[in-house]
Scaffold this active site. Structure first.
Site, PDB file in Angstrom:
ATOM      1  N   ASP A 233       0.812  -1.213   0.000  1.00 29.97           N
ATOM      2  CA  ASP A 233       0.000   0.000   0.000  1.00 29.97           C
ATOM      3  C   ASP A 233       0.848   1.267   0.000  1.00 29.97           C
ATOM      4  O   ASP A 233       2.066   1.214   0.203  1.00 29.97           O
ATOM      5  CB  ASP A 233      -0.979   0.003   1.200  1.00 29.97           C
ATOM      6  CG  ASP A 233      -0.340  -0.530   2.481  1.00 29.97           C
ATOM      7  OD1 ASP A 233       0.902  -0.539   2.579  1.00 29.97           O
ATOM      8  OD2 ASP A 233      -1.090  -0.929   3.393  1.00 29.97           O
TER       9      ASP A 233
ATOM     10  N   ASP B  94      -7.651  -2.286  14.211  1.00 32.27           N
ATOM     11  CA  ASP B  94      -9.041  -2.565  13.804  1.00 32.27           C
ATOM     12  C   ASP B  94      -9.146  -3.860  12.991  1.00 32.27           C
ATOM     13  O   ASP B  94     -10.174  -4.126  12.380  1.00 32.27           O
ATOM     14  CB  ASP B  94      -9.623  -1.373  13.014  1.00 32.27           C
ATOM     15  CG  ASP B  94      -8.907  -1.129  11.677  1.00 32.27           C
ATOM     16  OD1 ASP B  94      -7.943  -1.873  11.353  1.00 32.27           O
ATOM     17  OD2 ASP B  94      -9.309  -0.197  10.944  1.00 32.27           O
TER      18      ASP B  94
ATOM     19  N   HIS C 260      -7.368  -4.696  10.309  1.00 28.30           N
ATOM     20  CA  HIS C 260      -7.121  -4.609   8.859  1.00 28.30           C
ATOM     21  C   HIS C 260      -5.828  -5.309   8.452  1.00 28.30           C
ATOM     22  O   HIS C 260      -4.896  -5.409   9.241  1.00 28.30           O
ATOM     23  CB  HIS C 260      -7.139  -3.149   8.374  1.00 28.30           C
ATOM     24  CG  HIS C 260      -5.984  -2.293   8.799  1.00 28.30           C
ATOM     25  ND1 HIS C 260      -6.126  -0.959   9.095  1.00 28.30           N
ATOM     26  CD2 HIS C 260      -4.650  -2.553   8.965  1.00 28.30           C
ATOM     27  CE1 HIS C 260      -4.942  -0.450   9.395  1.00 28.30           C
ATOM     28  NE2 HIS C 260      -4.039  -1.390   9.342  1.00 28.30           N
TER      29      HIS C 260
ATOM     30  N   GLU D  45      -9.834  -1.793   5.366  1.00 26.79           N
ATOM     31  CA  GLU D  45     -10.485  -1.419   6.619  1.00 26.79           C
ATOM     32  C   GLU D  45     -11.747  -2.253   6.837  1.00 26.79           C
ATOM     33  O   GLU D  45     -12.233  -2.908   5.907  1.00 26.79           O
ATOM     34  CB  GLU D  45     -10.838   0.076   6.566  1.00 26.79           C
ATOM     35  CG  GLU D  45      -9.631   0.994   6.388  1.00 26.79           C
ATOM     36  CD  GLU D  45      -8.740   1.083   7.628  1.00 26.79           C
ATOM     37  OE1 GLU D  45      -8.677   0.126   8.422  1.00 26.79           O
ATOM     38  OE2 GLU D  45      -8.087   2.134   7.803  1.00 26.79           O
TER      39      GLU D  45
HETATM   40  C1  F6R Z   1       1.311  -1.308   6.059  1.00 27.48           C
HETATM   41  C2  F6R Z   1       0.117  -2.131   6.249  1.00 27.48           C
HETATM   42  C3  F6R Z   1      -0.708  -2.005   7.482  1.00 27.48           C
HETATM   43  C4  F6R Z   1       0.102  -2.254   8.753  1.00 27.48           C
HETATM   44  C5  F6R Z   1      -0.784  -2.144   9.995  1.00 27.48           C
HETATM   45  C6  F6R Z   1       0.012  -2.293  11.269  1.00 27.48           C
HETATM   46  O1  F6R Z   1       1.920  -1.594   4.825  1.00 27.48           O
HETATM   47  O2  F6R Z   1      -0.183  -2.880   5.402  1.00 27.48           O
HETATM   48  O3  F6R Z   1      -1.756  -2.919   7.419  1.00 27.48           O
HETATM   49  O4  F6R Z   1       0.660  -3.527   8.693  1.00 27.48           O
HETATM   50  O5  F6R Z   1      -1.444  -0.921   9.991  1.00 27.48           O
HETATM   51  O6  F6R Z   1       0.930  -1.252  11.360  1.00 27.48           O
HETATM   52  P1  F6R Z   1       2.036  -1.224  12.523  1.00 27.48           P
HETATM   53  O7  F6R Z   1       2.963  -2.330  12.213  1.00 27.48           O
HETATM   54  O8  F6R Z   1       2.689   0.122  12.387  1.00 27.48           O
HETATM   55  O9  F6R Z   1       1.307  -1.408  13.796  1.00 27.48           O
END
Ligand code: F6R
Length: 260
Positions: free
Chosen positions: A67, A136, A138, A143
């Site tokens: 992403d 959440d 995801h 989301e």
């Molecule tokens: C980022 C991504 C997100 C993160 C998630 C957790 O490329 O795909 O899904 O993996 O938001 O983020 P952290 O590791 O910062 O808690």
């Protein structure tokens, strides 16, 4: 789904890096799916160490990132382009032409997303997809409410994700509201999924992913539909799991299991 609980973030990161290294040792031209955020930093550091000290080679590897924020140029310090370059790509011997990251500044998101999907297929599909999980539930920026068959597309971030990610920006209002993200359907096509999670603030989402129903309200629960998903957790991220004893038992008994 294989659930592996390790005492610390460092051990979890090393174990996840081993899975990636094993893949590269058996298939040097593997296609890797990359995640950003705080969680995979330890895993990337370990891969960099393996590259420097053990000669782990990335010259034939192709990568596709999950992403990118819409509106951030690659040189923006909070863009995922910048993150990947600083924390991984510039530290190993990747061929620059083999690096794919969604564009946050394209003039045509629809056609860019279609091209990204096509490019993954043309490169033979993703062998190992690295994933984190949002508080959440995801995966990538899918989301709650995202279709479990979704493909790469533009997505509006949830308020909770904007709040979670505000720690990386000067003020919460600097956090982009839109992102371009691989879909859940795109992710499920990878041959192996490797999700890592650390910390108490992930414990609820982790329990919902592993032990809750498969639901678009926790897009990570789609891992239950995948034939080869490995989840590495540290103690705090595992703290809400009800079947904890079973996961440990399976791990302990794995060396004695008949070869399949
Ligand atoms: C980022 C991504 C997100 C993160 C998630 C957790 O490329 O795909 O899904 O993996 O938001 O983020 P952290 O590791 O910062 O808690």
């Amino acid at each position: 789904m294989e659930v592996v609980i390790l005492p610390t973030y460092e051990e979890m990161s090393r174990a996840a890096a081993e899975v990636v290294a094993d893949q590269l040792n058996t298939k040097p031209n593997a296609v890797l799916g990359m995640a950003t955020g705080s969680t995979p930093l330890g895993l990337y550091q370990e891969l960099v160490r393996m590259h420097r000290e053990e000669g782990l080679d990335f010259t034939q590897v192709t990568t596709f990132n999950l992403d990118e924020y819409v509106g951030l140029r690659p040189e923006h310090r909070q863009s995922y382009h910048y993150f990947m370059h600083e924390n991984f790509f510039k530290l190993v011997n990747m061929s620059p032409g083999n690096i794919y990251i969604p564009s946050g500044t394209t003039s045509n998101y629809r056609s860019f997303c279609d091209w990204y999907e096509r490019r993954i297929k043309e490169c033979g599909g993703i062998d190992v997809q690295i994933l984190g999980i949002g508080s959440d539930g995801h995966i990538a920026f899918n989301e709650p409410g995202s279709s479990l068959t979704s493909r790469t597309r533009l997505k509006t971030l949830a308020k909770s994700t904007i709040d979670d990610n505000a720690r990386f920006f000067e003020t919460p209002s600097d956090v982009p509201i839109y992102a371009i993200t691989m879909g859940v359907g795109t992710i499920l096509e990878a041959r192996t999924l490797l999700l890592i999670a650390s910390g108490k603030n992930k414990a609820q989402a982790v329990a919902a992913m592993i032990e809750g129903p498969v639901t678009s309200m926790t897009t990570a629960s789609a891992l239950q539909l995948h034939p080869s998903a490995i989840v590495f957790l540290d103690e705090s991220a595992a703290s809400d799991l009800k079947m904890r004893d079973y996961y440990d038992w399976v791990r302990k008994k794995k060396p004695d299991a008949p070869q399949v």
